[in-house]
Scaffold this active site. Structure first.
Site, PDB file in Angstrom:
ATOM      1  N   ASP A  50     -21.544 -61.239  23.699  1.00 31.04           N
ATOM      2  CA  ASP A  50     -21.632 -60.611  22.390  1.00 31.04           C
ATOM      3  C   ASP A  50     -22.991 -59.944  22.203  1.00 31.04           C
ATOM      4  OD1 ASP A  50     -20.770 -60.250  19.524  1.00 31.04           O
ATOM      5  OD2 ASP A  50     -22.459 -61.595  19.191  1.00 31.04           O
ATOM      6  N   GLU A 121     -15.811 -60.203  25.726  1.00 26.69           N
ATOM      7  CA  GLU A 121     -17.251 -60.465  25.641  1.00 26.69           C
ATOM      8  C   GLU A 121     -17.697 -61.446  26.719  1.00 26.69           C
ATOM      9  OE1 GLU A 121     -18.064 -59.634  20.914  1.00 26.69           O
ATOM     10  OE2 GLU A 121     -17.607 -61.680  21.547  1.00 26.69           O
TER      11      GLU A 121
END
Length: 225
Positions: A50, A121
């Site tokens: 992320d 992610e």
């Protein structure tokens, strides 16, 4: 004890997509959902990825877009959102390589925006560990190109097309809401509404929540795209 390994098909897919695969245990973890009961899954890698994605997209937007800070922030949020990450995961073929427990698979987790977004992610986090930021930034620029440029690509999955359309037109990400579930478990019907703020909303039905969301996205693009 033998280290966890990937299937040959999954390793080939990762390498063909552009990921740098050295330690197979890292990549196995990135594709493993907690429902498998295994100790190591994608959660820590998702947290790392992320941050990597946010920096890669921020740098990219700063270089190509002369918009104000507020406009850049809005566009960044759309491009790193759960929806965009999930759509990107579908585009590159993640669902076929997810490692899920039986119940999660039966519940449709292989097409869940939450699961796919997190795994996308996690894959970036794994690539960062294996190859560093420069290589991962290059990979993000490769697989996020259509989202950044706002190309819809109607042959894409309808949810991918709608997400890219919204990002390309500097709209907030689509919002999906389950309105109704009816019928017995073996033939349930789901009604979903999709809304893009400032544009409009559409309702559609399907045999699962995911199918209804897909139908709603397709109907929205037909009406507004």
């Amino acid at each position: 004890m033998t280290a966890p390994r990937l299937s040959p098909e999954t390793r080939a897919w990762l390498e063909e997509t552009g990921f740098t695969v050295m330690d197979e245990a890292v990549w196995r973890a990135a594709l493993t959902h907690g429902s498998t009961g295994e100790t190591v899954n994608y959660e820590r890698l998702e947290w790392l990825g992320d941050r990597v994605l946010g920096l890669a997209i921020s740098e990219w937007l700063y270089a190509i877009d002369s918009a104000s800070e507020g406009q850049l922030a809005q566009r960044l949020n759309a491009l790193v959102s759960r929806d965009t990450c999930a759509c990107t995961a579908r585009d590159i073929g993640v669902p076929a390589h997810l490692r899920l427990g039986k119940q999660a698979r039966d519940d449709g987790a292989h097409d869940s925006d939450n699961v796919l977004g997190d795994v996308m992610e996690a894959l970036l986090g794994a690539n960062f560990l294996e190859a560093g930021f420069d290589a991962t930034r290059a990979l993000v620029r490769q697989i996020w190109t259509e989202a950044v440029e706002g190309r819809r690509g109607r042959s894409k999955h309808p949810k991918s097309a709608l997400q890219e359309w919204a990002a390309g037109n500097r709209r907030k990400p689509p919002e999906y809401a389950l309105l109704d579930r009816s019928g017995p478990d073996h033939s349930a019907r789901f009604t979903v509404r999709v809304k893009v703020a400032g544009v409009g909303e559409v309702e559609a039905e399907g045999s699962s929540k995911q199918a209804a969301e897909t139908a709603a996205a397709a109907a929205f693009m037909e009406k507004y795209g």
